[in-house]
Design an enzyme around this catalytic site. Structure first.
Site, PDB file in Angstrom:
ATOM      1  N   TYR A  28     -17.490  -0.325   3.296  1.00 23.97           N
ATOM      2  CA  TYR A  28     -16.109   0.019   3.646  1.00 23.97           C
ATOM      3  C   TYR A  28     -16.051   0.715   5.001  1.00 23.97           C
ATOM      4  O   TYR A  28     -15.282   0.315   5.888  1.00 23.97           O
ATOM      5  CB  TYR A  28     -15.496   0.905   2.566  1.00 23.97           C
ATOM      6  CG  TYR A  28     -14.174   1.517   2.963  1.00 23.97           C
ATOM      7  CD1 TYR A  28     -13.048   0.723   3.113  1.00 23.97           C
ATOM      8  CD2 TYR A  28     -14.057   2.885   3.213  1.00 23.97           C
ATOM      9  CE1 TYR A  28     -11.823   1.276   3.504  1.00 23.97           C
ATOM     10  CE2 TYR A  28     -12.850   3.453   3.590  1.00 23.97           C
ATOM     11  CZ  TYR A  28     -11.740   2.640   3.744  1.00 23.97           C
ATOM     12  OH  TYR A  28     -10.544   3.196   4.136  1.00 23.97           O
ATOM     13  N   TYR A  57      -8.522  -3.258   3.158  1.00 21.94           N
ATOM     14  CA  TYR A  57      -9.287  -3.369   1.909  1.00 21.94           C
ATOM     15  C   TYR A  57      -9.842  -1.969   1.673  1.00 21.94           C
ATOM     16  O   TYR A  57     -10.709  -1.512   2.420  1.00 21.94           O
ATOM     17  CB  TYR A  57     -10.409  -4.379   2.077  1.00 21.94           C
ATOM     18  CG  TYR A  57     -11.237  -4.610   0.823  1.00 21.94           C
ATOM     19  CD1 TYR A  57     -11.112  -5.786   0.097  1.00 21.94           C
ATOM     20  CD2 TYR A  57     -12.152  -3.668   0.369  1.00 21.94           C
ATOM     21  CE1 TYR A  57     -11.878  -6.017  -1.045  1.00 21.94           C
ATOM     22  CE2 TYR A  57     -12.909  -3.876  -0.767  1.00 21.94           C
ATOM     23  CZ  TYR A  57     -12.768  -5.043  -1.470  1.00 21.94           C
ATOM     24  OH  TYR A  57     -13.519  -5.258  -2.596  1.00 21.94           O
ATOM     25  N   LYS A 100     -14.429  -0.720   8.557  1.00 23.29           N
ATOM     26  CA  LYS A 100     -13.345  -0.012   9.251  1.00 23.29           C
ATOM     27  C   LYS A 100     -13.752   0.351  10.679  1.00 23.29           C
ATOM     28  O   LYS A 100     -12.926   0.305  11.598  1.00 23.29           O
ATOM     29  CB  LYS A 100     -12.954   1.239   8.469  1.00 23.29           C
ATOM     30  CG  LYS A 100     -12.246   0.963   7.149  1.00 23.29           C
ATOM     31  CD  LYS A 100     -10.902   0.254   7.335  1.00 23.29           C
ATOM     32  CE  LYS A 100      -9.866   1.133   7.972  1.00 23.29           C
ATOM     33  NZ  LYS A 100      -8.536   0.437   8.088  1.00 23.29           N
ATOM     34  N   LEU A 131      -3.872 -11.547   5.369  1.00 17.87           N
ATOM     35  CA  LEU A 131      -4.961 -11.120   6.241  1.00 17.87           C
ATOM     36  C   LEU A 131      -6.257 -11.879   5.982  1.00 17.87           C
ATOM     37  O   LEU A 131      -7.173 -11.823   6.807  1.00 17.87           O
ATOM     38  CB  LEU A 131      -5.196  -9.615   6.082  1.00 17.87           C
ATOM     39  CG  LEU A 131      -4.024  -8.726   6.501  1.00 17.87           C
ATOM     40  CD1 LEU A 131      -4.396  -7.255   6.365  1.00 17.87           C
ATOM     41  CD2 LEU A 131      -3.600  -9.028   7.934  1.00 17.87           C
ATOM     42  N   GLY A 139       0.810  -1.208   0.000  1.00 21.66           N
ATOM     43  CA  GLY A 139       0.000   0.000   0.000  1.00 21.66           C
ATOM     44  C   GLY A 139       0.841   1.255   0.000  1.00 21.66           C
ATOM     45  O   GLY A 139       2.038   1.228   0.327  1.00 21.66           O
ATOM     46  N   GLN A 140       0.202   2.384  -0.343  1.00 25.77           N
ATOM     47  CA  GLN A 140       0.975   3.615  -0.455  1.00 25.77           C
ATOM     48  C   GLN A 140       1.522   4.107   0.890  1.00 25.77           C
ATOM     49  O   GLN A 140       2.630   4.650   0.947  1.00 25.77           O
ATOM     50  CB  GLN A 140       0.157   4.709  -1.141  1.00 25.77           C
ATOM     51  CG  GLN A 140      -1.184   5.017  -0.525  1.00 25.77           C
ATOM     52  CD  GLN A 140      -1.910   6.111  -1.298  1.00 25.77           C
ATOM     53  OE1 GLN A 140      -1.305   7.024  -1.862  1.00 25.77           O
ATOM     54  NE2 GLN A 140      -3.216   6.018  -1.333  1.00 25.77           N
ATOM     55  N   THR A 163     -10.277   5.572   9.137  1.00 31.57           N
ATOM     56  CA  THR A 163     -10.704   6.437   8.047  1.00 31.57           C
ATOM     57  C   THR A 163     -11.809   7.402   8.437  1.00 31.57           C
ATOM     58  O   THR A 163     -12.583   7.142   9.380  1.00 31.57           O
ATOM     59  CB  THR A 163     -11.194   5.569   6.870  1.00 31.57           C
ATOM     60  OG1 THR A 163     -11.741   6.392   5.837  1.00 31.57           O
ATOM     61  CG2 THR A 163     -12.285   4.612   7.326  1.00 31.57           C
ATOM     62  N   TRP A 170      -8.394  10.687   2.759  1.00 26.53           N
ATOM     63  CA  TRP A 170      -8.035  11.097   1.402  1.00 26.53           C
ATOM     64  C   TRP A 170      -6.525  10.980   1.157  1.00 26.53           C
ATOM     65  O   TRP A 170      -5.864  11.915   0.688  1.00 26.53           O
ATOM     66  CB  TRP A 170      -8.488  12.530   1.150  1.00 26.53           C
ATOM     67  CG  TRP A 170      -9.971  12.754   1.146  1.00 26.53           C
ATOM     68  CD1 TRP A 170     -10.919  11.993   1.763  1.00 26.53           C
ATOM     69  CD2 TRP A 170     -10.669  13.826   0.502  1.00 26.53           C
ATOM     70  NE1 TRP A 170     -12.173  12.526   1.559  1.00 26.53           N
ATOM     71  CE2 TRP A 170     -12.058  13.650   0.780  1.00 26.53           C
ATOM     72  CE3 TRP A 170     -10.276  14.910  -0.266  1.00 26.53           C
ATOM     73  CZ2 TRP A 170     -13.027  14.514   0.296  1.00 26.53           C
ATOM     74  CZ3 TRP A 170     -11.246  15.782  -0.741  1.00 26.53           C
ATOM     75  CH2 TRP A 170     -12.611  15.580  -0.464  1.00 26.53           C
TER      76      TRP A 170
END
Length: 282
Positions: free
Chosen positions: A118, A54, A122, A30, A5-6, A94, A143
């Site tokens: 989503y 995810y 979370k 996971l 991931g970033q 998030t 974001w």
């Protein structure tokens, strides 16, 4: 936790003075119960940062079981495995745990009411982490963008390479956050957090709509002498997504700044850095 991931890739780039172990498949899967416990026992870290998730907001509506497995069940397993070895865990969450009905900036105690799978997955992840390990930090951000992986800023940058006009949602406002800035803050946090269980917000300073964020990408491209696409504002209802997004999810990060003395840079400055890196990689 997480390797591709970033945020994980940004941490790997920024943490040159730390011994960072970034775990992903095959060491950590996971979707496989027990994988987190085995990985944590094998490597025995001083602290666990769970940056894995995810994150396909629309895809979660089609794969709810997978979203809840990764974002909730696995998150709880990671926290539980860390607790067994008395290891504190930082869990990334998030702004999508909120429904977007509050017009001002959201504090940590604001009512949660996620709109889609989503966000619900979370939020359940937050609950499982806090229940499993008293030494936890729930860190909500928003974001996230970078020159790595897939994200809004990079998508807008790349779309401008071949298109003359882009339609971008103008009625969603949030807190754009550079993964590099977030990584710097996480690294600085390691020496300042005592492991006490808590929830914080941490995002880029300032606020923007998706449309304003896209316009800023174009402004930086223009300064660099690159082709600029015209950005047209549209409403959320005109965008063909499966999942509902919060209209307003600006995060109040004053608690984190007060407790740790850390404030992320203003989002426009960080967008410029990312666009410049994307341009340099052409």
């Amino acid at each position: 936790m997480g390797r591709s991931g970033q945020l994980a890739r940004s941490l790997a780039e920024r943490a040159s003075k730390l011994e960072l172990i970034a775990l992903g498949r095959p060491e950590l899967d996971l979707e496989c119960p027990g994988s987190a416990d085995a990985a944590i026992r094998q490597f025995g870290p001083h602290i666990v940062i769970n940056a894995a998730a995810y994150t396909d907001v629309d895809g979660a509506e089609v794969e709810p079981g997978r979203a809840f497995r990764i974002n909730a069940e696995a998150a709880g397993e990671i926290a539980s495995a860390a607790r067994a070895l008395d290891i504190p865990v930082i869990h990334l969450s998030t702004d999508y745990v909120f429904d977007g009905s509050v017009t001002g900036a959201l504090i940590e105690d604001a009512r949660t009411a996620p709109l889609g799978v989503y966000g619900r997955s979370k939020l359940e992840g937050e609950e499982q982490v806090s229940a499993a390990n008293p030494k936890h930090m729930i860190l909500r951000t928003a974001w996230i963008y970078s020159h790595f992986g897939r994200n809004f800023v990079k998508s807008i940058y790349e779309a401008a390479e071949s298109r003359g006009e882009l339609s971008v949602v103008a009625d969603q406002r949030g807190s754009p956050t550079s993964a590099m800035d977030l990584s710097d803050a996480l690294i600085a946090l390691l020496d300042r957090w005592d492991g006490q269980g808590s929830t914080y917000h941490l995002a880029g300073s300032g606020e923007a709509s998706r449309y304003e964020l896209a316009c800023e990408v174009m402004a930086v491209r223009n300064r660099l002498g690159l082709h600029v696409a015209k950005v047209e504002p549209i409403e959320s209802d005109d965008w063909p997504g499966r999942a509902k997004r919060p209209r307003i999810s600006i995060l109040d990060c004053s608690k984190f700044e007060r407790d740790f003395g850390i404030r992320l840079p203003e989002w426009r400055n960080s967008v410029a850095e990312v666009v410049q890196r994307l341009a340099a990689a052409r």
